[in-house]
Write a protein that holds these residues in place. Structure first.
Motif, PDB file in Angstrom:
ATOM      1  N   UNK A 103      14.794  -9.494   7.047  1.00 55.94           N
ATOM      2  CA  UNK A 103      14.005  -8.359   7.564  1.00 55.94           C
ATOM      3  C   UNK A 103      13.934  -7.256   6.508  1.00 55.94           C
ATOM      4  N   UNK A 104      15.047  -7.002   5.831  1.00 56.04           N
ATOM      5  CA  UNK A 104      15.044  -5.984   4.788  1.00 56.04           C
ATOM      6  C   UNK A 104      14.097  -6.365   3.652  1.00 56.04           C
ATOM      7  N   UNK A 105      14.122  -7.623   3.268  1.00 59.36           N
ATOM      8  CA  UNK A 105      13.219  -8.091   2.205  1.00 59.36           C
ATOM      9  C   UNK A 105      11.760  -7.948   2.629  1.00 59.36           C
ATOM     10  N   UNK A 106      11.448  -8.368   3.864  1.00 64.25           N
ATOM     11  CA  UNK A 106      10.075  -8.254   4.372  1.00 64.25           C
ATOM     12  C   UNK A 106       9.657  -6.791   4.428  1.00 64.25           C
ATOM     13  N   UNK A 107      10.552  -5.927   4.873  1.00 67.60           N
ATOM     14  CA  UNK A 107      10.233  -4.498   4.954  1.00 67.60           C
ATOM     15  C   UNK A 107       9.947  -3.927   3.571  1.00 67.60           C
ATOM     16  N   UNK A 108      10.773  -4.298   2.591  1.00 66.59           N
ATOM     17  CA  UNK A 108      10.542  -3.811   1.228  1.00 66.59           C
ATOM     18  C   UNK A 108       9.209  -4.319   0.688  1.00 66.59           C
ATOM     19  N   UNK A 109       8.869  -5.586   1.008  1.00 73.76           N
ATOM     20  CA  UNK A 109       7.605  -6.152   0.547  1.00 73.76           C
ATOM     21  C   UNK A 109       6.433  -5.411   1.184  1.00 73.76           C
ATOM     22  N   UNK A 110       6.494  -5.171   2.509  1.00 78.24           N
ATOM     23  CA  UNK A 110       5.428  -4.425   3.188  1.00 78.24           C
ATOM     24  C   UNK A 110       5.305  -3.025   2.612  1.00 78.24           C
ATOM     25  N   UNK A 111       6.424  -2.408   2.355  1.00 78.66           N
ATOM     26  CA  UNK A 111       6.409  -1.054   1.828  1.00 78.66           C
ATOM     27  C   UNK A 111       5.729  -1.034   0.451  1.00 78.66           C
ATOM     28  N   UNK A 112       6.076  -1.987  -0.396  1.00 78.43           N
ATOM     29  CA  UNK A 112       5.478  -2.066  -1.726  1.00 78.43           C
ATOM     30  C   UNK A 112       3.979  -2.336  -1.614  1.00 78.43           C
ATOM     31  N   UNK A 113       3.607  -3.294  -0.742  1.00 80.21           N
ATOM     32  CA  UNK A 113       2.181  -3.620  -0.569  1.00 80.21           C
ATOM     33  C   UNK A 113       1.414  -2.427  -0.017  1.00 80.21           C
ATOM     34  N   UNK A 114       2.025  -1.711   0.934  1.00 85.12           N
ATOM     35  CA  UNK A 114       1.350  -0.538   1.499  1.00 85.12           C
ATOM     36  C   UNK A 114       1.157   0.523   0.429  1.00 85.12           C
ATOM     37  N   UNK A 115       2.149   0.687  -0.412  1.00 85.59           N
ATOM     38  CA  UNK A 115       2.014   1.656  -1.504  1.00 85.59           C
ATOM     39  C   UNK A 115       0.917   1.228  -2.462  1.00 85.59           C
TER      40      UNK A 115
END
Length: 130
Positions: free
Chosen positions: A88-100
């Motif tokens: 979940x942490x990895x997915x969250x970091x990926x979403x955060x990076x993609x959103x940025x």
């Protein structure tokens, strides 16, 4: 006559002393008898407590073994939960990076210019206020 009276008084004093010693010894024997009975009762109580303590120790050992077994059974669940948390942490970091990245592509800003030093020695910085 004085010697006879002294001997008689000494004999009476000795008889009184013997009587007192006999009474004291009887009292001591009674006390020793009570002490023996009390020690017997204490020994019986200690044997009873020893048995109960042994049972308690065996029960505690069984409970400990049972708890250890249950913990070993639950360990994989905790490991799985830990792994899920990492995913979940990895997915969250990926979403955060993609959103940025998406946010930057929708609102492109020119790269900021670096400070430029003029001939006069002054530093000029281009700033942009929004």
């Amino acid at each position: 006559m004085l010697i006879q009276l002294s001997v008689a008084l000494a004999a009476v004093a000795f008889v009184c002393l013997v009587a007192f010693v006999i009474l004291t010894l009887r009292k001591g024997m009674t006390t020793l008898g009570e002490t023996n009975r009390t020690l017997g009762e204490v020994r019986n109580a200690i044997h009873g407590l020893t048995g109960e303590a042994t049972q308690l120790i065996h029960t505690a050992n069984q409970v400990t073994r049972d708890v250890k077994g249950k913990i070993k059974t639950i360990d994989p669940i905790f490991e799985s939960a830990h792994n899920v948390g990492e995913v979940i942490q990895t997915v969250t970091e990926t979403f955060k990076k993609n959103a940025t990245d998406i946010g930057q592509s929708l609102n492109p800003e020119p790269p900021e210019k670096a400070a430029v030093k003029s001939k006069s020695g002054q530093i000029r910085v281009n700033t942009k206020f929004q």
